[in-house]
Design a protein around this motif. Structure first.
Motif, mmCIF file in Angstrom:
data_model
loop_
_atom_site.group_PDB
_atom_site.id
_atom_site.type_symbol
_atom_site.label_atom_id
_atom_site.label_comp_id
_atom_site.label_asym_id
_atom_site.label_seq_id
_atom_site.Cartn_x
_atom_site.Cartn_y
_atom_site.Cartn_z
ATOM 1 N N SER A 165 7.522 35.410 -4.902
ATOM 2 C CA SER A 165 7.195 35.792 -3.526
ATOM 3 C C SER A 165 5.712 36.135 -3.409
ATOM 4 O O SER A 165 5.094 36.570 -4.377
ATOM 5 C CB SER A 165 8.038 36.990 -3.067
ATOM 6 O OG SER A 165 7.787 38.125 -3.870
ATOM 7 N N GLU A 266 9.937 42.078 -3.547
ATOM 8 C CA GLU A 266 10.917 41.033 -3.863
ATOM 9 C C GLU A 266 12.343 41.491 -3.572
ATOM 10 O O GLU A 266 13.123 40.788 -2.921
ATOM 11 C CB GLU A 266 10.780 40.622 -5.326
ATOM 12 C CG GLU A 266 11.779 39.576 -5.783
ATOM 13 C CD GLU A 266 11.549 38.253 -5.096
ATOM 14 O OE1 GLU A 266 12.475 37.775 -4.412
ATOM 15 O OE2 GLU A 266 10.447 37.708 -5.225
ATOM 16 N N SER A 319 15.536 35.116 -7.586
ATOM 17 C CA SER A 319 14.202 34.647 -7.200
ATOM 18 C C SER A 319 13.218 34.863 -8.336
ATOM 19 O O SER A 319 12.175 35.496 -8.181
ATOM 20 C CB SER A 319 13.743 35.374 -5.926
ATOM 21 O OG SER A 319 14.570 35.039 -4.835
ATOM 22 N N SER A 464 11.216 32.644 -3.026
ATOM 23 C CA SER A 464 12.020 33.861 -3.010
ATOM 24 C C SER A 464 12.608 34.138 -1.634
ATOM 25 O O SER A 464 13.532 34.945 -1.519
ATOM 26 C CB SER A 464 11.166 35.066 -3.420
ATOM 27 O OG SER A 464 10.977 35.098 -4.803
ATOM 28 N N TRP A 465 12.058 33.533 -0.604
ATOM 29 C CA TRP A 465 12.641 33.653 0.730
ATOM 30 C C TRP A 465 13.757 32.622 0.906
ATOM 31 O O TRP A 465 14.832 32.924 1.426
ATOM 32 C CB TRP A 465 11.543 33.457 1.769
ATOM 33 C CG TRP A 465 11.953 33.504 3.207
ATOM 34 C CD1 TRP A 465 13.050 34.111 3.741
ATOM 35 C CD2 TRP A 465 11.244 32.924 4.302
ATOM 36 N NE1 TRP A 465 13.070 33.945 5.104
ATOM 37 C CE2 TRP A 465 11.971 33.221 5.479
ATOM 38 C CE3 TRP A 465 10.065 32.182 4.418
ATOM 39 C CZ2 TRP A 465 11.553 32.796 6.740
ATOM 40 C CZ3 TRP A 465 9.641 31.771 5.671
ATOM 41 C CH2 TRP A 465 10.376 32.077 6.818
#
Length: 541
Positions: A165, A266, A319, A464-465
């Motif tokens: 992220s 995160e 992630s 990570s999204w």
């Protein structure tokens, strides 16, 4: 001296001489006080090769194995486990835990005992300003004791996964003010709809997930990360997105039970967005305490152990990752985690892993460009869904203005795993190795997501999204299947690839991540494309 089994892939060799290494590590001798330190190691046992082959084939066919059958038919030889445990105790190790499936033995001992019993030379290694006690050479076990062991993990704690992220302040201050009653109320700011940082309802609409009769009810989304988000941040996020603000649906598991670091972004992104996409699902956060592989393995074992009591926990978001060339050999950490992911897939848990944020050539940090084109592990595992990233631009009315492959989206060809039988279709290049990613979703931090972190609005992105949003979508699909009196989803990839080119996916045909270009069909930036959740639900129920 008796014959010993050496585990070459369990470490990356360090030079015999002290000083600076070619990859930027500083190696020094360990002082006497360092030998009294304790370390926890994972001794990982393999299931029999023929059993592993059967399990791989079952997962590739989309078959779900009952948990009792998994533990009965796909576990290591009990005699091998007993021999290992007895030997460790005789060498002065404290047995901390044996996983219920018997594949993992966690044992703790002093550095001095580890050095003597495993035949390693322990040194001090400095990386990024932090110094660790680590093995300089590969460990070994007496051949009879090590017969069923395929890796020893935790001897080089400087090797860790990294997060996927990147965050920034929203451009022109859009949406930086929180609604009344949230954590704080700074001076009014612009609130331009369908402009970054995007809200949950805007992303739902972009991917055909708005207005659906499913909310994730009855489902649990697992999150694997190192720490927990703050309740106040969760409430502020939910309030700003007009979502229920009940924190009881967030379950926290401190895997090791020790102190945790404060939130840094995160964990907050993962929980806020997975819970936003599926607002009636439970979100169960497994905090590993660090990104060391031995701690991540312990968390994965805990997730597997929790499955019998949590039948709705059918989706897991991770992630994290590290370039495959930095992972050691194929029989080290990669083999250990693959065995765990295979078990999860066989149990009907779909694992969504971000593909990376440094394009086709990630360096050891995962955020810079290296000289080698490579995929990142864990997203390259053939029993997970690797999730790449796009750059999403909306019109003022919330429709898609454009969506291209994000330049930071991780992707490439695995050096460890063969091409799965299901990875076929338009655009899939010839070859025999696993390709990454499988699917994609919005990820570009410049067109990023709205989160609340430490009471402040931030804009965040990265794959990570995209991974936790996909996990949220999976919870919606599983609820729809339950309503249709169908069982939970099996491993998704064999079901998704045949849907490439249908209304279930929007093909992303522009963009590049360095070595690869987006184009018709499959590509190593966006996989088979981005979903239309409404159409996916119809196709999968």
């Amino acid at each position: 001296m008796s014959e010993r089994k050496v585990f070459e892939d369990s470490v990356t060799p360090l030079p015999a001489q002290e000083g600076l290494t070619h990859n930027g590590l500083m190696v020094n001798a360990a002082a006497p006080e360092h030998r009294d330190q304790n370390m926890t190691l994972l001794f990982s046992l393999a299931i029999p090769p023929e059993a592993q082959k059967r399990l791989e084939e079952s997962v590739a066919r989309g078959k779900v194995i009952p948990l009792d059958d998994l533990n009965r038919d796909y576990s290591p030889d009990a005699a091998d486990v007993e021999k290992l445990v007895d030997w460790l105790k005789s060498e002065g190790y404290e047995i901390k835990q044996v996983s219920p499936d018997s594949t993992s033995v966690y044992a703790r001992a002093s550095v001095d005992k580890i050095e003597q019993s495993l035949g390693v030379n322990m040194v001090r290694v400095t990386k990024d300003g932090l110094t660790y006690t680590a093995a300089q050479n590969a460990p070994s076990l007496p051949a009879e004791v090590g017969q069923g062991v395929h890796a020893i993990i935790g001897l080089q704690p400087f090797r860790q996964a990294h997060k996927h992220s990147r965050k920034c302040v929203p451009r022109d201050g859009n949406r930086v003010s929180l609604a009344a009653g949230a954590v704080e109320t700074p001076s009014p700011s612009p609130n331009i709809q369908n402009e970054p940082p995007y809200l949950v309802n805007e992303v739902r609409k972009a991917y055909g997930a708005d207005g659906l009769p499913v909310t994730g009810k009855g489902q649990t989304i697992a999150i694997l990360i190192d720490n927990f988000p703050a309740d106040a941040d969760l409430k502020a996020f939910w309030q700003r997105n007009n979502l229920p603000t009940d924190t009881s649906r967030i379950e926290r598991v401190n895997v090791k039970g020790g102190p945790l670091a404060p939130p840094e972004g995160e964990e907050t992104l993962d929980v806020q967005w997975s819970s936003g996409i599926a607002p009636d699902a439970k979100v169960r956060v497994y905090a590993s305490g660090s990104l060391r592989f031995v701690d991540l393995d312990l968390a994965l074992d805990r997730i597997i152990a929790d499955l019998p009591g949590r039948p709705g926990m059918r989706q897991l978001s991770i992630s994290l990752g590290l370039g495959e060339t930095f992972m050691g050999g194929p029989q080290g950490e990669v083999a250990v985690q693959h065995q765990k992911f295979l078990r999860l897939a066989a149990a009907g848990v779909n694992v969504f892993v971000s593909s990376g944020d440094a394009g086709s050539n990630p360096d050891v940090t995962g955020h810079g460009t290296g000289s080698v084109s490579q995929a990142e592990y864990e997203s390259s595992d053939p029993t997970v869904i690797g999730v790449g990233g796009t750059t999403l631009t909306l019109t003022s009315g919330g429709d898609i203005a454009s969506e291209t492959g994000w330049t930071g989206s991780g992707g490439g060809t695995s050096i460890f795993f063969s091409r799965p039988s299901w990875q076929t279709g338009q655009g899939v290049p010839p070859g025999g190795m696993r390709l990454v990613p499988d699917v994609s979703l919005a990820a570009d931090p410049d067109k990023g997501a709205f989160i609340v972190l430490n009471g402040n609005v931030m804009q965040i992105g990265g794959t990570s999204w995209s991974a936790p949003v996909w996990a949220g979508f999976c919870a919606l699909i599983n609820e729809a299947r339950a309503k249709a009196n169908k069982p939970p989803l099996p491993f998704l990839n064999p079901l998704l690839y045949p849907l490439m080119g249908t209304s279930c996916f929007r093909d992303i045909k522009a963009g590049n991540n360095g070595a690869f270009d987006a184009g018709p069909g499959y590509d190593m930036i966006t996989g088979i494309g981005v979903p239309n959740v409404k159409e996916l639900i119809q196709a999968l129920t």
